[in-house]
Design an enzyme around this catalytic site. Structure first.
Site, PDB file in Angstrom:
ATOM      1  N   TYR A 138      33.228   7.271  29.890  1.00 11.31           N
ATOM      2  CA  TYR A 138      32.662   8.005  31.021  1.00 11.31           C
ATOM      3  C   TYR A 138      33.459   9.275  31.331  1.00 11.31           C
ATOM      4  O   TYR A 138      32.975  10.172  32.017  1.00 11.31           O
ATOM      5  CB  TYR A 138      32.609   7.131  32.273  1.00 11.31           C
ATOM      6  CG  TYR A 138      31.642   5.963  32.184  1.00 11.31           C
ATOM      7  CD1 TYR A 138      30.818   5.790  31.074  1.00 11.31           C
ATOM      8  CD2 TYR A 138      31.546   5.034  33.203  1.00 11.31           C
ATOM      9  CE1 TYR A 138      29.944   4.727  30.981  1.00 11.31           C
ATOM     10  CE2 TYR A 138      30.657   3.954  33.123  1.00 11.31           C
ATOM     11  CZ  TYR A 138      29.880   3.811  32.000  1.00 11.31           C
ATOM     12  OH  TYR A 138      29.005   2.748  31.912  1.00 11.31           O
ATOM     13  N   LYS A 189      36.027  -4.538  21.919  1.00  9.64           N
ATOM     14  CA  LYS A 189      35.244  -4.474  20.679  1.00  9.64           C
ATOM     15  C   LYS A 189      36.219  -4.046  19.577  1.00  9.64           C
ATOM     16  O   LYS A 189      36.010  -3.049  18.862  1.00  9.64           O
ATOM     17  CB  LYS A 189      34.082  -3.479  20.862  1.00  9.64           C
ATOM     18  CG  LYS A 189      33.045  -3.489  19.770  1.00  9.64           C
ATOM     19  CD  LYS A 189      32.182  -4.729  19.747  1.00  9.64           C
ATOM     20  CE  LYS A 189      31.212  -4.697  18.572  1.00  9.64           C
ATOM     21  NZ  LYS A 189      30.544  -5.979  18.337  1.00  9.64           N
ATOM     22  N   ASP A 221      30.081  -8.481  22.667  1.00 16.75           N
ATOM     23  CA  ASP A 221      28.799  -9.141  22.361  1.00 16.75           C
ATOM     24  C   ASP A 221      28.898 -10.649  22.615  1.00 16.75           C
ATOM     25  O   ASP A 221      27.999 -11.261  23.200  1.00 16.75           O
ATOM     26  CB  ASP A 221      28.321  -8.837  20.939  1.00 16.75           C
ATOM     27  CG  ASP A 221      29.448  -8.846  19.924  1.00 16.75           C
ATOM     28  OD1 ASP A 221      30.627  -8.785  20.324  1.00 16.75           O
ATOM     29  OD2 ASP A 221      29.174  -8.938  18.718  1.00 16.75           O
ATOM     30  N   ASP A 245      30.895  -2.182  33.364  1.00 23.71           N
ATOM     31  CA  ASP A 245      29.688  -1.732  34.062  1.00 23.71           C
ATOM     32  C   ASP A 245      28.524  -2.661  33.697  1.00 23.71           C
ATOM     33  O   ASP A 245      27.794  -3.167  34.551  1.00 23.71           O
ATOM     34  CB  ASP A 245      29.407  -0.286  33.600  1.00 23.71           C
ATOM     35  CG  ASP A 245      28.401   0.426  34.475  1.00 23.71           C
ATOM     36  OD1 ASP A 245      27.874  -0.195  35.397  1.00 23.71           O
ATOM     37  OD2 ASP A 245      28.145   1.620  34.207  1.00 23.71           O
ATOM     38  N   ASP A 249      26.794  -6.215  35.897  1.00 22.81           N
ATOM     39  CA  ASP A 249      25.380  -6.305  36.296  1.00 22.81           C
ATOM     40  C   ASP A 249      24.775  -7.596  35.755  1.00 22.81           C
ATOM     41  O   ASP A 249      23.968  -8.256  36.419  1.00 22.81           O
ATOM     42  CB  ASP A 249      24.580  -5.106  35.759  1.00 22.81           C
ATOM     43  CG  ASP A 249      24.522  -3.978  36.778  1.00 22.81           C
ATOM     44  OD1 ASP A 249      25.463  -3.870  37.588  1.00 22.81           O
ATOM     45  OD2 ASP A 249      23.550  -3.199  36.757  1.00 22.81           O
TER      46      ASP A 249
END
Ligand code: NAD
Length: 356
Positions: A138, A189, A221, A245, A249
Site C-alpha cells: 500500500y 507468502k 492461502d 486487510d 474482512d
C-alpha cells in the site's frame, strides 16, 4: 482526555454520533472527556479541498485518541484518482505512525446463528488479528498509475518491508499473546515472495525473545482456508498490511457482520485511532439502517487502550452484548423473533443498557 471525532463519509456520519453518545454516557460522572470534531475524506475535500485538512491533522496530533467513522464512496475514489492524491485515512495513519492494527474477533454467543458458519465451528472463538499498517504494497515505491507501454496499459505497485517494520509489529503481536493464550501464528507468502521471506525470518528471530509464546507460520492461502475450517485454533494472527486487510474482512464474517467488528490502530507512543473495520457503505448510507455496534465497540477499545479505562471498556462491551442478547437488532444481524431497529435506536439501546 481529548478525543478527536472524525465521522468522515457515508455511514460514518451516522454511526459515529452513536458511539459518541455511548462515550458520553459511560464517562459521565467518572472522568472528563473533551471532544473535538474534524472533517476527513470527501467531507474534507468538500470543506477545504483536501482529504486530510491541515486542521484535522493538527487536531489528531494534539488529541489523545481519535474516533473515526469511515471514508470513501465512488465520488471520493474518482476525486483521489483524478488528483493523484492518497486517501486522507492512509495519510493520517502514516503521519501519526499508526503501525499496528488490532482487530479482535470474539463473536457474541447470541449472534452465532447469524454467521454463515455452523455454530459449533465458531463456538468459543476468541482471536486477535494484528495487522501491520504502515508499510507493504500500500505504501511501497516505486508505484505508478496506469500508463501506456508497448501498446497496452501497465501499472506497478511494490511490496516492500524493512526489517525494523516487521520487528515492530512482531513485538506488538508477541506482547499481545502474552496477555492472551500465548500463541502467535504469523501469516505470509514466504514460498513465493522475497519480502515475505524477510517477514518470516524476522518473526522467527523476534519469537526467540518470547520463549513463553508458541510461534507457528502459515501461508496466506492456507490461513484463509483455516480461518473458515478451524478458526478456534488461532489465538493471535500477525500479518502484513494487505494480507491483514483481506483476512480480517474474512474473519468479520465469523462474527456475523462487518457491522460488528471494531479495530484499534496504535502508534508506539500509545496514541490510537479507533474505527469499525467496514467502509462508508454507500449502498445503505443516509437511511438510518447501518449497524453502529462496530463503532461503539471501537469506542470501548479507545477506553481500554488509550484512556486506560478497562472498567468502562468492559461496561460498554457488556451493554452491547446485553442489547444483542435481548433481540434488538439492526438489519444486518436481524433474526426471526428479534426486533429490528435503526442506527439511532441501536445507539439509544446501548446507552439504556449502560444505565440499567
Ligand atoms: P463497505 O465495508 O463499506 O461495505 C461492504 C458491505 O457491508 C456493504 O453491503 C455494506 O452495506 C455493508 N456494511 C458495511 N458497514 C455496515 C454497517 N455498519 N452496518 C450494516 N452493513 C454494513 O465496503 P465497500 O462497499 O467495499 O466500500 C465502500 C467505500 O468504503 C469504498 O470507497 C472503500 O474504499 C471505502 N472503505 C473505507 C474504509 C475505511 O474508511 N476505513 C474501509 C473499507 C472501505
Amino acid at each position: 482526555m481529548k478525543v478527536a471525532v472524525l465521522p468522515g463519509d457515508g455511514v460514518g456520519r451516522e454511526i459515529v454520533p452513536e458511539a459518541v453518545k455511548v462515550l458520553k454516557a459511560v464517562s459521565n460522572g467518572r472522568f472528563e472527556l473533551e471532544l473535538e470534531y474534524g472533517a476527513i475524506g470527501m467531507s474534507g475535500v468538500e470543506a477545504t479541498g483536501k482529504p486530510l485538512p491541515d486542521e484535522t491533522l493538527a487536531m489528531a496530533q494534539r488529541c489523545d485518541a481519535i474516533l473515526f467513522g469511515s471514508v470513501g464512496g465512488p465520488e471520493y475514489e474518482q476525486w483521489l484518482r483524478k488528483n493523484k492524491v492518497r486517501s486522507g485515512l492512509l495519510q493520517l495513519r502514516r503521519t501519526l505512525g499508526l503501525n499496528a492494527n488490532l482487530r479482535p474477533v470474539r463473536p457474541i454467543r447470541e449472534l452465532a446463528s447469524v454467521s454463515t458458519l455452523k455454530p459449533e465451528v465458531i463456538d468459543g472463538l476468541d482471536m486477535l488479528i494484528v495487522r501491520e499498517l504502515s508499510s507493504d504494497i500500500y505504501f511501497g515505491e516505486p508505484r505508478g498509475p496506469v500508463e501506456s507501454a508497448n501498446g497496452e496499459r501497465e501499472s506497478i505497485n511494490t511490496m516492500r518491508y524493512r526489517e525494523s517494520e516487521v520487528r515492530a509489529i512482531a513485538h506488538v503481536a508477541f506482547k499481545a499473546a502474552q496477555q492472551r493464550n500465548r500463541r502467535v501464528c504469523s501469516v505470509d507468502k514466504a514460498n513465493v515472495l522475497e519480502t515475505m521471506q524477510l517477514w518470516r525470518d524476522v518473526m522467527t528471530e523476534v519469537g526467540r525473545e518470547y520463549p513463553d509464546v508458541e510461534l507457528t507460520h502459515l501461508y496466506i492461502d492456507a490461513a484463509a482456508m483455516a480461518l473458515l475450517r478451524t478458526p478456534t485454533r488461532f489465538d493471535v494472527i500477525v500479518t502484513g498490511n494487505m494480507f491483514g486487510d483481506i483476512l480480517s474482512d474474512e474473519a468479520a464474517m465469523l462474527a456475523g457482520s462487518l457491522g460488528m467488528m471494531p479495530s484499534a490502530s496504535l502508534a508506539p507512543g500509545g496514541k490510537g485511532l479507533y474505527e469499525p473495520i467496514h467502509g462508508s457503505a454507500p449502498d445503505i448510507a443516509g437511511r438510518d439502517i447501518a449497524n453502529p455496534l462496530a463503532t461503539i465497540l471501537s469506542a470501548a477499545m479507545l477506553l481500554r487502550y488509550t484512556l486506560k479505562r478497562e472498567t468502562e471498556a468492559v461496561l460498554v462491551e457488556e451493554a452491547v452484548r446485553r442489547v444483542v442478547a435481548a433481540g434488538t437488532r439492526t438489519g444486518d444481524i436481524m433474526e426471526t423473533g428479534c426486533t429490528q431497529v435503526g442506527t439511532r435506536a441501536m445507539g439509544d439501546a446501548v446507552v439504556a443498557a449502560l444505565a440499567g
